[in-house]
Design a protein around this motif. Structure first.
Motif, PDB file in Angstrom:
ATOM      1  N   ARG A  56      -4.048  -0.134  -3.999  1.00 42.07           N
ATOM      2  CA  ARG A  56      -4.750  -1.417  -3.977  1.00 42.07           C
ATOM      3  C   ARG A  56      -3.789  -2.510  -4.400  1.00 42.07           C
ATOM      4  N   VAL A  57      -3.715  -3.565  -3.608  1.00 40.58           N
ATOM      5  CA  VAL A  57      -2.871  -4.714  -3.922  1.00 40.58           C
ATOM      6  C   VAL A  57      -3.790  -5.887  -4.238  1.00 40.58           C
ATOM      7  N   ARG A  58      -3.659  -6.419  -5.436  1.00 45.91           N
ATOM      8  CA  ARG A  58      -4.514  -7.541  -5.857  1.00 45.91           C
ATOM      9  C   ARG A  58      -3.682  -8.807  -5.954  1.00 45.91           C
ATOM     10  N   LEU A  59      -4.271  -9.923  -5.505  1.00 45.27           N
ATOM     11  CA  LEU A  59      -3.608 -11.220  -5.569  1.00 45.27           C
ATOM     12  C   LEU A  59      -4.006 -11.903  -6.871  1.00 45.27           C
ATOM     13  N   ALA A  60      -3.033 -12.141  -7.727  1.00 48.82           N
ATOM     14  CA  ALA A  60      -3.279 -12.702  -9.060  1.00 48.82           C
ATOM     15  C   ALA A  60      -3.994 -14.042  -8.960  1.00 48.82           C
ATOM     16  N   GLY A  61      -4.957 -14.240  -9.863  1.00 46.67           N
ATOM     17  CA  GLY A  61      -5.674 -15.505  -9.915  1.00 46.67           C
ATOM     18  C   GLY A  61      -6.750 -15.657  -8.871  1.00 46.67           C
ATOM     19  N   THR A  62      -7.032 -14.597  -8.123  1.00 44.39           N
ATOM     20  CA  THR A  62      -8.071 -14.629  -7.088  1.00 44.39           C
ATOM     21  C   THR A  62      -8.920 -13.371  -7.176  1.00 44.39           C
ATOM     22  N   GLU A  63      -9.966 -13.337  -6.374  1.00 42.74           N
ATOM     23  CA  GLU A  63     -10.778 -12.129  -6.251  1.00 42.74           C
ATOM     24  C   GLU A  63     -10.318 -11.273  -5.087  1.00 42.74           C
ATOM     25  N   LEU A  64      -9.220 -11.651  -4.456  1.00 43.89           N
ATOM     26  CA  LEU A  64      -8.765 -10.972  -3.249  1.00 43.89           C
ATOM     27  C   LEU A  64      -7.949  -9.733  -3.572  1.00 43.89           C
ATOM     28  N   SER A  65      -8.189  -8.680  -2.811  1.00 44.56           N
ATOM     29  CA  SER A  65      -7.359  -7.484  -2.867  1.00 44.56           C
ATOM     30  C   SER A  65      -7.451  -6.790  -1.520  1.00 44.56           C
ATOM     31  N   TYR A  66      -6.515  -5.888  -1.258  1.00 46.81           N
ATOM     32  CA  TYR A  66      -6.530  -5.189   0.019  1.00 46.81           C
ATOM     33  C   TYR A  66      -5.849  -3.834  -0.127  1.00 46.81           C
ATOM     34  N   PRO A  67      -6.181  -2.874   0.750  1.00 45.09           N
ATOM     35  CA  PRO A  67      -5.553  -1.557   0.684  1.00 45.09           C
ATOM     36  C   PRO A  67      -4.199  -1.557   1.386  1.00 45.09           C
ATOM     37  N   CYS A  68      -3.268  -0.766   0.856  1.00 49.76           N
ATOM     38  CA  CYS A  68      -1.950  -0.644   1.481  1.00 49.76           C
ATOM     39  C   CYS A  68      -1.481   0.797   1.344  1.00 49.76           C
ATOM     40  N   ALA A  69      -1.311   1.468   2.458  1.00 46.22           N
ATOM     41  CA  ALA A  69      -0.799   2.829   2.441  1.00 46.22           C
ATOM     42  C   ALA A  69       0.651   2.840   1.969  1.00 46.22           C
ATOM     43  N   GLU A  70       1.079   3.980   1.420  1.00 49.22           N
ATOM     44  CA  GLU A  70       2.428   4.049   0.857  1.00 49.22           C
ATOM     45  C   GLU A  70       3.512   3.957   1.924  1.00 49.22           C
ATOM     46  N   ASP A  71       3.153   4.236   3.194  1.00 45.24           N
ATOM     47  CA  ASP A  71       4.135   4.117   4.271  1.00 45.24           C
ATOM     48  C   ASP A  71       4.003   2.803   5.031  1.00 45.24           C
ATOM     49  N   ASP A  72       3.245   1.860   4.469  1.00 43.87           N
ATOM     50  CA  ASP A  72       3.082   0.542   5.075  1.00 43.87           C
ATOM     51  C   ASP A  72       3.754  -0.489   4.183  1.00 43.87           C
ATOM     52  N   THR A  73       3.912  -1.722   4.679  1.00 40.86           N
ATOM     53  CA  THR A  73       4.472  -2.787   3.852  1.00 40.86           C
ATOM     54  C   THR A  73       3.349  -3.687   3.351  1.00 40.86           C
ATOM     55  N   LEU A  74       3.604  -4.373   2.248  1.00 43.05           N
ATOM     56  CA  LEU A  74       2.588  -5.244   1.679  1.00 43.05           C
ATOM     57  C   LEU A  74       2.193  -6.349   2.652  1.00 43.05           C
ATOM     58  N   ARG A 108      15.822 -11.910  -7.005  1.00 43.53           N
ATOM     59  CA  ARG A 108      15.759 -10.543  -7.533  1.00 43.53           C
ATOM     60  C   ARG A 108      15.625 -10.547  -9.049  1.00 43.53           C
ATOM     61  N   GLN A 109      16.307 -11.463  -9.725  1.00 45.60           N
ATOM     62  CA  GLN A 109      16.203 -11.559 -11.174  1.00 45.60           C
ATOM     63  C   GLN A 109      14.796 -11.946 -11.610  1.00 45.60           C
ATOM     64  N   ARG A 110      14.092 -12.679 -10.741  1.00 42.23           N
ATOM     65  CA  ARG A 110      12.741 -13.145 -11.071  1.00 42.23           C
ATOM     66  C   ARG A 110      11.654 -12.214 -10.527  1.00 42.23           C
ATOM     67  N   LYS A 111      12.049 -10.994 -10.177  1.00 39.30           N
ATOM     68  CA  LYS A 111      11.117  -9.968  -9.683  1.00 39.30           C
ATOM     69  C   LYS A 111      10.401 -10.420  -8.409  1.00 39.30           C
ATOM     70  N   ARG A 112      11.111 -11.172  -7.587  1.00 37.73           N
ATOM     71  CA  ARG A 112      10.580 -11.535  -6.284  1.00 37.73           C
ATOM     72  C   ARG A 112      11.010 -10.497  -5.256  1.00 37.73           C
ATOM     73  N   HIS A 113      10.134 -10.242  -4.313  1.00 35.80           N
ATOM     74  CA  HIS A 113      10.375  -9.244  -3.277  1.00 35.80           C
ATOM     75  C   HIS A 113       9.954  -9.817  -1.933  1.00 35.80           C
ATOM     76  N   LEU A 114      10.342  -9.138  -0.871  1.00 41.51           N
ATOM     77  CA  LEU A 114       9.917  -9.510   0.477  1.00 41.51           C
ATOM     78  C   LEU A 114       8.747  -8.629   0.908  1.00 41.51           C
ATOM     79  N   GLY A 115       7.683  -9.263   1.371  1.00 42.94           N
ATOM     80  CA  GLY A 115       6.512  -8.499   1.782  1.00 42.94           C
ATOM     81  C   GLY A 115       6.796  -7.560   2.936  1.00 42.94           C
TER      82      GLY A 115
END
Length: 336
Positions: A8-26, A73-80
């Motif tokens: 489960r991927v949750r978006l901070a500060g919102t009620e939104l979340s969505y499922p993401c399989a381990e072989d899929d990208t965010l 990268r130092q700020r824990k940013r990633h590419l979806g």
């Protein structure tokens, strides 16, 4: 995943979340859920799908992707588009309506059914999908090819949901195009799509201008095919300009000539960037200069789509901005 359950991927500060399989990208899982996760290239280069990881862990397919800086990268940013979840996550991201998919992407298998040459280095590949997936004219798919690390982005040139046609240039030294051109009939590939925001705006009241170079032909042909079959466009004019280095590189006219309205509502012109042979019917001009010369002040009143090599799309975008074309009338996807 060993247990078959998505994270489960949750978006901070919102009620939104969505499922993401381990072989899929965010990113792609969010699009499958109908969420407007921002992106452009979908392959790690542009950086438009950056997010901040607040909780949880992700695996990165391309740690050195140019879309991220050392500071990111130092700020824990990633590419979806490069991040897979290793468990439930909380991310900081602002979804926007602009990126909500008109059709939710799906992952399916497809079979190569036909191939035809268009020019000396561009060919069209026909794939029959195991299950039909609708898309808007101008969108693209991610194709997983045998022996190639990571998917390749190719635009559809047709409009039918059960068969996706890709017009691809064979790039010298390019691993993706080499694998595609080596496929034999009935070969199987994985396709994931549709993606992209440069799709046909069917409700626009404006005339259309399509600018294409190289394998940017594919999405522009798809848009032309969709436009000529769309009753809502009425008698809107569509001007299609194609640019190549030499007359041998020019293509697309035969595809447009087969459509209703060719010569009346639909118009094709070819331009070359090197001096053509004496007596050639083609004009010498860069595509952005040709568009400005032909349409000038009318550009501000057109819906404009363009695709092709990076240098071409950059020059076109700069010309349109200088011509004061509103950004929401310019449609292109960034590929690298």
């Amino acid at each position: 995943m060993t247990d078959g359950q998505p994270h489960r991927v949750r978006l901070a500060g919102t009620e939104l979340s969505y499922p993401c399989a381990e072989d899929d990208t965010l990113l792609r899982a969010a699009q499958r859920a109908g969420l407007g996760f921002p992106y452009e290239c979908n392959v790690g280069s542009c950086g438009n799908c950056k997010f901040e990881l607040l909780e949880g862990d992700v695996a990165t397919a391309w740690p050195d992707a140019p879309g991220l800086s050392d500071k990111d990268r130092q700020r824990k940013r990633h590419l979806g588009c490069q991040s897979r979840p290793l468990g439930d996550c909380v991310i900081k991201l602002r979804p926007t309506e602009r990126y909500q998919p008109p059709h939710r992407p799906q992952r399916v298998w497809a079979t190569l059914t036909a191939r035809r040459d268009i020019t000396r280095d561009i060919a069209e590949f026909h794939f029959a999908l195991d299950s039909a997936v609708p898309f808007e004219p101008g969108q693209y798919a991610l194709v997983t090819l045998p022996g190639v690390a990571g998917p390749r982005a190719y635009s559809m040139s047709n409009t039918e949901p059960g068969d996706w046609h890709f017009q691809v240039r064979q790039v010298p030294g390019g691993g993706g195009s080499a694998a595609l051109f080596a496929l034999q009939p009935n070969a199987r590939v994985g396709v994931d799509g549709p993606y992209g925001m440069a799709w046909l705006r069917r409700d626009s009241p404006r005339d259309l201008l399509c600018l294409a170079g190289g394998s940017g032909l594919a999405p522009m042909v798809s848009i032309a095919r969709g436009a000529m079959a769309e009753p809502r466009l009425g008698d809107r004019q569509l001007h299609f300009l194609y640019g190549g280095r030499t007359p041998a590189d020019l293509c697309g006219q035969d595809m447009l000539a087969a459509l209703p309205g060719y010569g009346k509502r639909l118009h094709w012109r070819g331009f070359v960037s090197t001096p053509p042979p004496a007596g050639s019917a083609f004009e010498m001009a860069f595509l952005h200069d040709a568009a400005l010369s032909l349409h000038g002040p009318k550009l501000k009143d057109m819906e404009i789509y363009f695709a092709g090599p990076a240098a071409m799309t950059t020059a076109v975008q700069r010309m349109l901005l200088d011509a004061q074309v509103p950004p929401d009338q310019m449609h292109f996807d960034q590929f690298y």
